[in-house]
Enzyme design. Structure first.
Site, PDB file in Angstrom:
ATOM      1  N   ALA A  60       0.831  -1.218   0.000  1.00 43.63           N
ATOM      2  CA  ALA A  60       0.000   0.000   0.000  1.00 43.63           C
ATOM      3  C   ALA A  60       0.859   1.258   0.000  1.00 43.63           C
ATOM      4  O   ALA A  60       0.381   2.343   0.340  1.00 43.63           O
ATOM      5  CB  ALA A  60      -0.939  -0.007   1.204  1.00 43.63           C
ATOM      6  N   GLY A  61       2.138   1.127  -0.385  1.00 40.81           N
ATOM      7  CA  GLY A  61       3.000   2.309  -0.498  1.00 40.81           C
ATOM      8  C   GLY A  61       3.548   2.749   0.841  1.00 40.81           C
ATOM      9  O   GLY A  61       3.697   1.935   1.774  1.00 40.81           O
ATOM     10  N   ASP A  63       4.146   3.880   4.462  1.00 37.67           N
ATOM     11  CA  ASP A  63       3.400   3.758   5.721  1.00 37.67           C
ATOM     12  C   ASP A  63       3.036   5.161   6.195  1.00 37.67           C
ATOM     13  O   ASP A  63       3.910   5.948   6.556  1.00 37.67           O
ATOM     14  CB  ASP A  63       4.253   3.023   6.772  1.00 37.67           C
ATOM     15  CG  ASP A  63       3.445   2.720   8.019  1.00 37.67           C
ATOM     16  OD1 ASP A  63       2.713   3.627   8.482  1.00 37.67           O
ATOM     17  OD2 ASP A  63       3.535   1.594   8.522  1.00 37.67           O
ATOM     18  N   LEU A  64       1.749   5.450   6.172  1.00 42.95           N
ATOM     19  CA  LEU A  64       1.321   6.824   6.457  1.00 42.95           C
ATOM     20  C   LEU A  64       1.463   7.174   7.931  1.00 42.95           C
ATOM     21  O   LEU A  64       1.443   8.348   8.287  1.00 42.95           O
ATOM     22  CB  LEU A  64      -0.109   7.034   5.956  1.00 42.95           C
ATOM     23  CG  LEU A  64      -0.232   6.964   4.419  1.00 42.95           C
ATOM     24  CD1 LEU A  64      -1.693   7.066   3.988  1.00 42.95           C
ATOM     25  CD2 LEU A  64       0.599   8.043   3.738  1.00 42.95           C
ATOM     26  N   HIS A  82      14.854   5.292  -3.341  1.00 39.99           N
ATOM     27  CA  HIS A  82      15.741   5.361  -4.509  1.00 39.99           C
ATOM     28  C   HIS A  82      16.750   4.211  -4.578  1.00 39.99           C
ATOM     29  O   HIS A  82      16.917   3.617  -5.650  1.00 39.99           O
ATOM     30  CB  HIS A  82      16.452   6.720  -4.572  1.00 39.99           C
ATOM     31  CG  HIS A  82      15.499   7.866  -4.783  1.00 39.99           C
ATOM     32  ND1 HIS A  82      15.915   9.145  -5.072  1.00 39.99           N
ATOM     33  CD2 HIS A  82      14.144   7.923  -4.726  1.00 39.99           C
ATOM     34  CE1 HIS A  82      14.847   9.938  -5.202  1.00 39.99           C
ATOM     35  NE2 HIS A  82      13.767   9.218  -4.978  1.00 39.99           N
ATOM     36  N   ASP A 137       5.889   9.069  -6.910  1.00 36.79           N
ATOM     37  CA  ASP A 137       7.337   9.062  -6.674  1.00 36.79           C
ATOM     38  C   ASP A 137       7.846   7.625  -6.758  1.00 36.79           C
ATOM     39  O   ASP A 137       7.159   6.746  -7.262  1.00 36.79           O
ATOM     40  CB  ASP A 137       7.680   9.740  -5.320  1.00 36.79           C
ATOM     41  CG  ASP A 137       7.051   9.044  -4.121  1.00 36.79           C
ATOM     42  OD1 ASP A 137       6.644   7.876  -4.250  1.00 36.79           O
ATOM     43  OD2 ASP A 137       6.971   9.666  -3.046  1.00 36.79           O
TER      44      ASP A 137
END
Ligand code: T3D
Length: 255
Positions: A60-61, A63-64, A82, A137
């Site tokens: 889910a990208g 961790d908020l 990166h 990103d």
């Protein structure tokens, strides 16, 4: 619990993102564990890699929860995403994303960094970024416009529309869609078949396609000439030609 599980079966390494409670969202520990796993994948004995997720998500990208603790997001991206994006592209062997479930934000970017993707039919692809006011990103803009074309990539990323696996297949984002309980075995089967091919030739093919993205025709022709000269120096080239002339199946060693 390890944030990443690494399993080796012959020449295939499977890397499983392992924070299922949060759909394998990326925190610092997951980035670090993935970095270590990708280092292991550089072993010449590994000739194909599968990247997948534990539980019902691929990733889910970001961790908020951890996101809020980050002072400089630019530096966080440089230090965490990166190196892993570049490590996947630098691996001179195929990296297959086996998308087992929801794939959002930087998780979607990461799947797109891989050489190709297969998906379970219940997987979904969610841009995510614009939903919280961010831009894509972790290589998302670089790979998505190459995979989908600039117009479709922009439209999708800025709409935040959830894409089903079937739609992703129709768009060419994934090359194959299978039943969820067949995903692991299909990924293993595909990876094993790639692992039996001339790995150095595959690695150089990957380099050539990456280079083609920004090269002039003259530059591309030159790199093709250089890498073809290198390919003719491999054992696998000699074996391929010998097997053809002897009318037998080749046995490639990845050297
Ligand atoms: O720091 C930097 O370097 C910047 C980089 C940014 C890059 C990015 O990736 S930005 C985009 C971040 N990701 C998102 O915005 C996606 C957020 N998640 C969602 O929108 C939804 O969870 C999904 C669409 C992915 C899936 O929805 P659904 O309904 O299938 O699952 P859910 O119920 O929302 O999530 C299940 C659990 O995972 C839930 O926890 P709970 O309530 O059971 O305790 C949820 O909070 C957690 N979870 C899901 N995504 C994240 C997450 N926890 C932390 N971070 C997440 N990204």
């Amino acid at each position: 619990m390890a944030e990443v599980e690494v399993a080796r079966d012959g020449a295939v390494q499977t890397i499983t993102l392992n924070r299922p409670d949060v759909l394998n969202a990326f925190n610092r520990a997951l980035h670090k564990a993935l970095r270590e796993a990708l280092k292991e994948a550089r072993d010449p004995e590994v000739r194909a890699v599968v990247l997948t997720g534990a539980g019902r998500g691929f990733s889910a990208g970001q961790d908020l929860k951890e996101f809020g603790e980050t002072a400089d997001i630019g530096d966080a991206l440089r230090d965490s995403y990166h190196p892993n994006v570049l490590a996947i592209r630098a691996l001179e062997k195929p990296v297959i994303a086996a998308v087992n479930g929801v794939c959002a934000g930087a998780g979607l970017s990461l799947a797109c960094v891989c050489d190709f993707r297969i998906a379970a039919d219940n997987a979904s692809f969610v841009p995510g970024f614009i939903g919280i006011g961010l831009v894509p990103d972790a290589g998302g803009t670089y790979f998505l416009h190459r995979l989908l074309g600039a117009s479709r990539a922009f439209e999708w990323m800025s709409s935040n529309r959830k894409l089903s696996a079937t739609e992703a297949h129709a768009w060419g984002l994934v090359s194959e869609v299978v039943k969820p309980d067949a995903l692991r075995s299909r990924a293993a089967e595909l990876a094993a078949s790639y692992a039996a091919l001339p790995t150095r030739g595959i690695g150089m093919t990957k380099r050539l396609f990456d280079h083609a993205d920004n090269a002039t025709l003259e530059e591309q022709l030159e790199l093709e000439a250089q890498l073809q000269a290198a390919a003719t120096q491999t054992e696998d080239f000699r074996e391929g030609v010998a097997a053809f002339l002897e009318k037998r199946a080749p046995e490639f060693k990845g050297r």
